[in-house]
Design a protein around this motif. Structure first.
Motif, PDB file in Angstrom:
ATOM      1  N   LYS A 174       0.829  -1.200   0.000  1.00 49.87           N
ATOM      2  CA  LYS A 174       0.000   0.000   0.000  1.00 49.87           C
ATOM      3  C   LYS A 174       0.868   1.257   0.000  1.00 49.87           C
ATOM      4  CE  LYS A 174      -3.869  -2.099   2.458  1.00 49.87           C
ATOM      5  NZ  LYS A 174      -4.701  -2.055   3.665  1.00 49.87           N
ATOM      6  N   ALA A 175       0.316   2.323  -0.548  1.00 51.89           N
ATOM      7  CA  ALA A 175       1.031   3.597  -0.588  1.00 51.89           C
ATOM      8  C   ALA A 175       1.130   4.178   0.810  1.00 51.89           C
ATOM      9  CB  ALA A 175       0.311   4.572  -1.508  1.00 51.89           C
ATOM     10  N   THR A 176       2.268   4.776   1.124  1.00 51.71           N
ATOM     11  CA  THR A 176       2.468   5.393   2.426  1.00 51.71           C
ATOM     12  C   THR A 176       3.356   6.619   2.274  1.00 51.71           C
ATOM     13  OG1 THR A 176       3.248   5.055   4.683  1.00 51.71           O
ATOM     14  CG2 THR A 176       4.456   3.921   2.966  1.00 51.71           C
ATOM     15  N   ARG A 177       3.200   7.547   3.195  1.00 51.47           N
ATOM     16  CA  ARG A 177       4.097   8.690   3.237  1.00 51.47           C
ATOM     17  C   ARG A 177       5.369   8.283   3.967  1.00 51.47           C
ATOM     18  NH1 ARG A 177       1.241  13.330   5.967  1.00 51.47           N
ATOM     19  NH2 ARG A 177       0.313  11.659   7.173  1.00 51.47           N
ATOM     20  N   ILE A 178       6.411   9.081   3.802  1.00 49.16           N
ATOM     21  CA  ILE A 178       7.701   8.775   4.416  1.00 49.16           C
ATOM     22  C   ILE A 178       8.082   9.883   5.376  1.00 49.16           C
ATOM     23  CG2 ILE A 178      10.165   8.459   3.965  1.00 49.16           C
ATOM     24  CD1 ILE A 178       9.458   7.231   1.323  1.00 49.16           C
ATOM     25  N   GLY A 179       8.563   9.477   6.551  1.00 55.28           N
ATOM     26  CA  GLY A 179       9.067  10.421   7.532  1.00 55.28           C
ATOM     27  C   GLY A 179      10.479  10.032   7.914  1.00 55.28           C
ATOM     28  N   PHE A 180      11.069  10.796   8.815  1.00 51.40           N
ATOM     29  CA  PHE A 180      12.424  10.517   9.267  1.00 51.40           C
ATOM     30  C   PHE A 180      12.444  10.341  10.774  1.00 51.40           C
ATOM     31  CE2 PHE A 180      13.042  12.798   5.273  1.00 51.40           C
ATOM     32  CZ  PHE A 180      13.924  11.952   4.636  1.00 51.40           C
ATOM     33  N   LYS A 181      13.386   9.513  11.248  1.00 55.36           N
ATOM     34  CA  LYS A 181      13.546   9.285  12.674  1.00 55.36           C
ATOM     35  C   LYS A 181      15.041   9.241  12.963  1.00 55.36           C
ATOM     36  CE  LYS A 181      12.624   5.190  14.428  1.00 55.36           C
ATOM     37  NZ  LYS A 181      11.893   3.992  14.874  1.00 55.36           N
ATOM     38  N   ILE A 182      15.432   9.869  14.052  1.00 54.30           N
ATOM     39  CA  ILE A 182      16.831   9.836  14.477  1.00 54.30           C
ATOM     40  C   ILE A 182      16.981   8.693  15.484  1.00 54.30           C
ATOM     41  CG2 ILE A 182      18.720  11.144  15.503  1.00 54.30           C
ATOM     42  CD1 ILE A 182      17.674  12.402  12.948  1.00 54.30           C
ATOM     43  N   GLN A 183      17.866   7.755  15.172  1.00 52.35           N
ATOM     44  CA  GLN A 183      18.093   6.624  16.065  1.00 52.35           C
ATOM     45  C   GLN A 183      18.963   7.048  17.246  1.00 52.35           C
ATOM     46  OE1 GLN A 183      19.793   3.744  13.354  1.00 52.35           O
ATOM     47  NE2 GLN A 183      17.798   2.738  13.105  1.00 52.35           N
ATOM     48  N   ALA A 184      19.089   6.168  18.227  1.00 49.84           N
ATOM     49  CA  ALA A 184      19.856   6.461  19.437  1.00 49.84           C
ATOM     50  C   ALA A 184      21.323   6.768  19.127  1.00 49.84           C
ATOM     51  CB  ALA A 184      19.772   5.282  20.400  1.00 49.84           C
ATOM     52  N   ASP A 185      21.867   6.123  18.097  1.00 47.97           N
ATOM     53  CA  ASP A 185      23.265   6.365  17.749  1.00 47.97           C
ATOM     54  C   ASP A 185      23.453   7.603  16.867  1.00 47.97           C
ATOM     55  OD1 ASP A 185      22.124   5.406  15.433  1.00 47.97           O
ATOM     56  OD2 ASP A 185      23.658   3.896  15.027  1.00 47.97           O
ATOM     57  N   GLY A 186      22.367   8.342  16.612  1.00 51.00           N
ATOM     58  CA  GLY A 186      22.440   9.581  15.843  1.00 51.00           C
ATOM     59  C   GLY A 186      22.225   9.409  14.350  1.00 51.00           C
ATOM     60  N   LYS A 187      21.967   8.182  13.908  1.00 49.83           N
ATOM     61  CA  LYS A 187      21.752   7.915  12.489  1.00 49.83           C
ATOM     62  C   LYS A 187      20.316   8.276  12.103  1.00 49.83           C
ATOM     63  CE  LYS A 187      22.263   4.228   9.103  1.00 49.83           C
ATOM     64  NZ  LYS A 187      22.477   2.790   8.906  1.00 49.83           N
ATOM     65  N   LYS A 188      20.157   8.944  10.952  1.00 45.94           N
ATOM     66  CA  LYS A 188      18.843   9.355  10.465  1.00 45.94           C
ATOM     67  C   LYS A 188      18.324   8.298   9.490  1.00 45.94           C
ATOM     68  CE  LYS A 188      16.666  13.420   8.385  1.00 45.94           C
ATOM     69  NZ  LYS A 188      16.932  14.731   7.771  1.00 45.94           N
ATOM     70  N   VAL A 189      17.141   7.764   9.746  1.00 41.66           N
ATOM     71  CA  VAL A 189      16.576   6.720   8.889  1.00 41.66           C
ATOM     72  C   VAL A 189      15.185   7.117   8.410  1.00 41.66           C
ATOM     73  CG1 VAL A 189      17.870   4.815   9.926  1.00 41.66           C
ATOM     74  CG2 VAL A 189      15.667   5.466  10.872  1.00 41.66           C
TER      75      VAL A 189
ATOM     76  N   VAL B  13      11.284   6.239   7.679  1.00 42.18           N
ATOM     77  CA  VAL B  13      10.263   5.343   8.245  1.00 42.18           C
ATOM     78  C   VAL B  13       8.951   5.546   7.490  1.00 42.18           C
ATOM     79  CG1 VAL B  13      11.257   5.220  10.553  1.00 42.18           C
ATOM     80  CG2 VAL B  13       9.637   6.999  10.031  1.00 42.18           C
ATOM     81  N   ALA B  14       8.189   4.467   7.359  1.00 39.70           N
ATOM     82  CA  ALA B  14       6.860   4.539   6.748  1.00 39.70           C
ATOM     83  C   ALA B  14       5.904   5.127   7.776  1.00 39.70           C
ATOM     84  CB  ALA B  14       6.404   3.148   6.316  1.00 39.70           C
ATOM     85  N   LYS B  15       5.179   6.187   7.393  1.00 38.02           N
ATOM     86  CA  LYS B  15       4.279   6.862   8.329  1.00 38.02           C
ATOM     87  C   LYS B  15       3.125   5.961   8.759  1.00 38.02           C
ATOM     88  CE  LYS B  15       5.510  11.377   8.503  1.00 38.02           C
ATOM     89  NZ  LYS B  15       5.429  12.282   9.610  1.00 38.02           N
ATOM     90  N   SER B  16       2.627   5.123   7.833  1.00 40.00           N
ATOM     91  CA  SER B  16       1.450   4.310   8.141  1.00 40.00           C
ATOM     92  C   SER B  16       1.753   3.216   9.171  1.00 40.00           C
ATOM     93  CB  SER B  16       0.895   3.683   6.874  1.00 40.00           C
ATOM     94  OG  SER B  16       1.868   2.854   6.272  1.00 40.00           O
ATOM     95  N   SER B  17       2.933   2.593   9.060  1.00 42.88           N
ATOM     96  CA  SER B  17       3.243   1.474   9.937  1.00 42.88           C
ATOM     97  C   SER B  17       4.368   1.748  10.920  1.00 42.88           C
ATOM     98  CB  SER B  17       3.613   0.242   9.092  1.00 42.88           C
ATOM     99  OG  SER B  17       4.759   0.530   8.314  1.00 42.88           O
TER     100      SER B  17
ATOM    101  N   VAL C 219       7.469   1.361  10.267  1.00 50.18           N
ATOM    102  CA  VAL C 219       8.551   0.440   9.948  1.00 50.18           C
ATOM    103  C   VAL C 219       9.685   1.197   9.240  1.00 50.18           C
ATOM    104  CG1 VAL C 219       9.172  -1.626   8.613  1.00 50.18           C
ATOM    105  CG2 VAL C 219       6.945  -1.470   9.718  1.00 50.18           C
ATOM    106  N   GLU C 220      10.922   0.883   9.597  1.00 50.10           N
ATOM    107  CA  GLU C 220      12.075   1.489   8.935  1.00 50.10           C
ATOM    108  C   GLU C 220      12.181   1.007   7.501  1.00 50.10           C
ATOM    109  OE1 GLU C 220      15.771   1.071  10.974  1.00 50.10           O
ATOM    110  OE2 GLU C 220      14.977   1.864  12.836  1.00 50.10           O
ATOM    111  N   ILE C 221      12.598   1.917   6.625  1.00 50.68           N
ATOM    112  CA  ILE C 221      12.755   1.604   5.210  1.00 50.68           C
ATOM    113  C   ILE C 221      14.218   1.358   4.924  1.00 50.68           C
ATOM    114  CG2 ILE C 221      12.485   2.493   2.874  1.00 50.68           C
ATOM    115  CD1 ILE C 221      10.156   4.198   3.995  1.00 50.68           C
ATOM    116  N   ASP C 222      14.519   0.242   4.273  1.00 50.00           N
ATOM    117  CA  ASP C 222      15.901  -0.090   3.918  1.00 50.00           C
ATOM    118  C   ASP C 222      16.413   0.883   2.883  1.00 50.00           C
ATOM    119  OD1 ASP C 222      15.594  -2.281   5.562  1.00 50.00           O
ATOM    120  OD2 ASP C 222      14.993  -3.603   3.929  1.00 50.00           O
ATOM    121  N   GLY C 223      17.714   1.073   2.858  1.00 49.07           N
ATOM    122  CA  GLY C 223      18.340   1.884   1.828  1.00 49.07           C
ATOM    123  C   GLY C 223      18.643   3.209   2.334  1.00 49.07           C
TER     124      GLY C 223
END
Length: 104
Positions: A77-92, A94-98, A100-104
């Motif tokens: 399904k189509a989803t919007r994308i957001g960003f999350k800063i992990q504990a180690d400071g890495k920006k990943v 994430v799918a807004k609907s679920s 879940v982190e997005i690979d790549g």
């Protein structure tokens, strides 16, 4: 600024003549805010023959604006994308609907 849609992402077209079709992004043009999606938004162009290239009418992908495509999540399904800063400071991404982190 990090791009929300990246090369290799599977996307679905939200508007236009290819609405509802899915394809893989093979080029992103951040300056224009557009992307080229394999098999989507095909146009015919008259190509002049050169030493390196055959002439005639060729079919190729035209750019499609990033606002007209949406990322397709693992659930299909189509989803919007957001960003999350992990504990180690890495920006990943994430799918807004679920969430879940997005690979790549």
């Amino acid at each position: 600024m990090a791009a929300k849609i990246r090369k290799g992402d599977k996307v679905i077209v939200l508007t236009g003549r290819d609405k509802g079709r899915t394809g893989e992004v093979f080029e992103v043009r951040p300056d224009d805010g557009t992307a080229l999606v394999r098999g989507i938004n095909l146009v015919k162009r008259h190509q002049k023959q050169t030493q390196n290239q055959e002439g005639g009418i060729i079919t190729k992908e035209a750019p499609i604006h990033l606002s007209n495509v949406a990322y397709v999540g693992k659930d299909g399904k189509a989803t919007r994308i957001g960003f999350k800063i992990q504990a180690d400071g890495k920006k990943v991404r994430v799918a807004k609907s679920s969430g879940v982190e997005i690979d790549g």
